[in-house]
Design a protein around this motif. Structure first.
Motif, PDB file in Angstrom:
ATOM      1  N   LEU A 176     -48.491 -58.418 -56.509  1.00 51.40           N
ATOM      2  CA  LEU A 176     -48.519 -58.477 -55.043  1.00 51.40           C
ATOM      3  C   LEU A 176     -48.237 -59.903 -54.577  1.00 51.40           C
ATOM      4  N   GLU A 177     -47.583 -60.022 -53.439  1.00 48.26           N
ATOM      5  CA  GLU A 177     -47.404 -61.340 -52.828  1.00 48.26           C
ATOM      6  C   GLU A 177     -48.718 -61.738 -52.176  1.00 48.26           C
ATOM      7  N   LEU A 178     -49.330 -62.782 -52.689  1.00 48.77           N
ATOM      8  CA  LEU A 178     -50.646 -63.190 -52.203  1.00 48.77           C
ATOM      9  C   LEU A 178     -50.589 -63.846 -50.834  1.00 48.77           C
ATOM     10  N   THR A 179     -49.381 -64.094 -50.351  1.00 53.50           N
ATOM     11  CA  THR A 179     -49.223 -64.690 -49.022  1.00 53.50           C
ATOM     12  C   THR A 179     -49.026 -63.639 -47.936  1.00 53.50           C
ATOM     13  N   ALA A 180     -48.811 -62.373 -48.338  1.00 53.09           N
ATOM     14  CA  ALA A 180     -48.441 -61.369 -47.339  1.00 53.09           C
ATOM     15  C   ALA A 180     -49.115 -60.015 -47.538  1.00 53.09           C
ATOM     16  N   SER A 181     -50.087 -59.933 -48.445  1.00 52.46           N
ATOM     17  CA  SER A 181     -50.753 -58.656 -48.701  1.00 52.46           C
ATOM     18  C   SER A 181     -52.205 -58.714 -48.239  1.00 52.46           C
TER      19      SER A 181
END
Length: 202
Positions: A150-155
């Protein structure tokens, strides 16, 4: 929570540099059951080199595979893997694309959602054993293989800076439970907040 999320560029440094920087930061997971968050108190760096030796303790040591693919992504995504066929471990991918680096989050201090964490952990008595280990914190925070890459900046799973910086002392030691590594077991790449009760037992 209103804390400022980490941005992609903040993750794009070597894992051995990122690991101590993650201490004191917040790991947050917004789920349908509720929000849970914890202050990161223990990390381990994986990948890269130390004193000229490549890290033979890292999953990425033998190269790119289907399992390790997230580690070779640019920093800022999750890498979640299974150990003993039943426990998940959550890692933050670090460095530029192709480097195969990540930081294992070994322990957190609960901040929000403690009751929900206890239900997930099936604990009647809540203490430091709630999140003082990588498998425990994943169970408490509902981090599973579904949260891999997962993208940790957008999830809904992300890292955030604390609103207030609380001073603490960083302790350093070799990483634990990697006796299979010839050189890597000696790398001083385990970082933790000294005297924090939620640091895992060695």
């Amino acid at each position: 929570m209103t804390c400022r999320r980490w941005t992609a560029d903040e993750f794009c440094i070597d894992a051995s540099q990122l690991a101590p920087r993650l201490l004191g930061q917040y790991l947050i997971h917004e789920t349908p059951q509720g929000l849970c968050s914890g202050r990161i108190v223990e990390t381990e760096a994986y990948g890269g080199c130390y004193n000229g030796f490549p890290d033979d303790g890292a999953h990425s040591f033998r190269g790119l595979t289907k399992r390790t693919a997230p580690m070779f992504h640019a920093g800022g995504i999750s890498y979640v893997y299974l150990i003993y066929g039943m426990y998940c471990c959550f890692n933050v991918v670090a460095g530029p694309e192709g480097e195969g680096q990540a930081v294992l989050i070994r322990a957190i201090e609960p901040v929000c959602g403690r009751d929900l964490m206890a239900v997930r952990r099936k604990l009647k008595k809540v203490g430091k054993n709630l999140t003082n280990g990588p498998g425990k914190l994943c169970q408490a925070m509902a981090i599973t293989r579904d949260e891999n890459a997962l993208e940790l900046t957008a999830s809904r799973l992300y890292l955030a800076h604390p609103e207030e910086e609380v001073p603490f002392t960083v302790a350093v030691s070799p990483r634990i439970h990697i006796d299979y590594a010839v050189h890597g077991k000696y790398f001083p790449w385990r970082f933790y907040i000294q005297d924090n009760p939620y640091v895992s037992k060695v």
